[in-house]
Design an enzyme around this catalytic site. Sequence first.
Site, PDB file in Angstrom:
ATOM      1  N   CYS A 349       0.883  -1.179   0.000  1.00 12.54           N
ATOM      2  CA  CYS A 349       0.000   0.000   0.000  1.00 12.54           C
ATOM      3  C   CYS A 349       0.909   1.214   0.000  1.00 12.54           C
ATOM      4  O   CYS A 349       1.048   1.912   1.008  1.00 12.54           O
ATOM      5  CB  CYS A 349      -0.931  -0.014   1.210  1.00 12.54           C
ATOM      6  SG  CYS A 349      -2.057  -1.427   1.263  1.00 12.54           S
ATOM      7  N   GLY A 353       4.137   7.292  -0.723  1.00 10.36           N
ATOM      8  CA  GLY A 353       5.455   6.842  -1.118  1.00 10.36           C
ATOM      9  C   GLY A 353       6.622   7.226  -0.234  1.00 10.36           C
ATOM     10  O   GLY A 353       7.770   7.007  -0.624  1.00 10.36           O
ATOM     11  N   LYS A 355       7.840   5.884   2.578  1.00 13.64           N
ATOM     12  CA  LYS A 355       8.648   4.710   2.921  1.00 13.64           C
ATOM     13  C   LYS A 355       9.227   4.070   1.662  1.00 13.64           C
ATOM     14  O   LYS A 355      10.347   3.547   1.680  1.00 13.64           O
ATOM     15  CB  LYS A 355       7.801   3.702   3.700  1.00 13.64           C
ATOM     16  CG  LYS A 355       7.329   4.210   5.062  1.00 13.64           C
ATOM     17  CD  LYS A 355       6.526   3.149   5.796  1.00 13.64           C
ATOM     18  CE  LYS A 355       6.021   3.649   7.145  1.00 13.64           C
ATOM     19  NZ  LYS A 355       4.962   4.687   7.002  1.00 13.64           N
ATOM     20  N   CYS A 472       0.226   3.754  11.359  1.00 12.09           N
ATOM     21  CA  CYS A 472       0.530   4.999  12.088  1.00 12.09           C
ATOM     22  C   CYS A 472      -0.543   5.200  13.158  1.00 12.09           C
ATOM     23  O   CYS A 472      -1.032   6.301  13.376  1.00 12.09           O
ATOM     24  CB  CYS A 472       0.615   6.202  11.148  1.00 12.09           C
ATOM     25  SG  CYS A 472      -0.867   6.506  10.154  1.00 12.09           S
TER      26      CYS A 472
END
Length: 570
Positions: A349, A353, A355, A472
């Site tokens: 997922c 972007g 990471k 998160c």
Amino acid sequence: MPSLPQLLSGRTLHFAKLSATSSSESNSSKQVKFPKKINRNSATSVRRADSGSPLRKTQKLNLEVSPHRAVSAVRLMRIELGGAFADLLNEQGKGSGDNEMGYVERTLGFRTRDLDDRDLRLVTEVVGGTIRWRRYLDHLILSLCHNERTFRSMEPLLVQILRIGFYEITKLDMPPYAVVDESVRLAKVALRPGAGNLVNGILRKLVVLKESDSLPAVKVEGDDRQQARGLATLYSHPVWMVRRWTKYFGQDEAIKLLTWNNSCPSFSLRANTRKGLTGADLVSRLKMLKVPHEPSLYLDDFVRLKTGMQNVIQAGLLKEGFCAVQDESAGLVVSIVDPQPGENIIDCCAAPGGKTLFMASRLNGQGTLLAVDINEGRLRILRETAKLHQVMDVISTIHADLRTFSTDKVVEWDKVLLDAPCSGLGVLSKRADLRWNRRQEDMEQLKHLQDELLDSASRLVKPGGVLIYSTCSIDPEENEERIEAFLLRHPEFDIDSVNNYVPENFVTKRGFYMSNPVKHELDGAFAARLDRGLFSTHNQIGHSKPHICIPVFGFESSKVMITWYNNNRS
């Protein structure tokens, strides 16, 4: 839902009523009338011309209305209608002021003077703070109105003008009579003289109470439910969040978390090593820009900022790809993935972007990183940013729903990252509007989706490979409980403690990664590293020399076909 300019295309329109706690609690509507004329003493006609183009139509310029107040009020209305986010800062920087003033003109029928850098910073502070403290501010406004009906029947713009004024007086300690004067002026010009009189009366009451230290108190007493309601008002959060955190963390820790969410957020920058910029180089650049900063305690290429982001933006460091805004909590998730040159990694997922780009830089030009996401527009942005950061040589993208993509696929990857959709309850300090957009019912839907995505991601892990699940969120039901449920369904996976990848004070008793906003002064985040047994099997066995052909964006061609043969995988 129509955009705000569409809703405001006529002089008379209908908005959903705003309540003391949420804009969605009432389905009734309130008629709002905008003035047909602007006061001639405060508005003049001007002509603006674009270079090389004819003069544009006459626009009304009001030099008496405060730019930051007009922009903040309109932006807050847009946020509640779902057409904007709370954060004004963007990588274009200078263009954001023009964009915001354009919304003011289309909404209110006039422009103010242009926003300068100080105005932009003030808008960001006022908008973020007003949203954070919305429930508490509404409590104060309601207390100072003659009756509840007066407050419930206010137009959206009038409510926002009052909220901004109350926030500036009670939380920013701005000169009170300047706030009153500017707020009255905006209400009279944008609405009508009577609205200005109402604003004047209510704000002056507030000033008297503030100066005598006798603001309406919030009672935190009674049974658990009553205490939760009191805390929710005092710290301006939804009641269900307060009750949930009290249940899981205890009231004292819940109050610390509520306090953290209302604090001014700090930001972190990651130096882009693929463009030859190290953390030390980034520190040197920030010193030249006179931006206060401090190096990360946990990651070499990260630097923390409390203020000065506008200077970073205007210097072009983000626009030119020398660094990226990324919280250290997210960077530590990449440390847990531990990308090594030559590995084949899939980010399930991926968009927007952050990471993905960091992992790609760690591959150092060797290996494969496949970014999968259901949102094609966000994938396009990811590709553009990857080119800017010079990591597109290892990145490919696929627009797909992971649950469909992983079905009957026999491609197996060294490492699979599932950064799952979640409630975002760990980032409420930065995402000021998110607390009001989440409902308790969302949690059950998210848990079901997370289970489906975990099952799908597990199919892509090769024997001996690693699955990393991250969120998160600070909510145990989205984190530890999802992993425990997954392991019951997938005995071929085992927990690999993250203590070899992150500092010890981030490691839980079960070997998971947990970033605690209060303890670590970072965004809240969670990650689990799961090893798939070397000799384990799953429902893909039984195929003879299976392969797949997938349309992929990236590498040297816009579309290439990748064929993987399972028996050739190391």
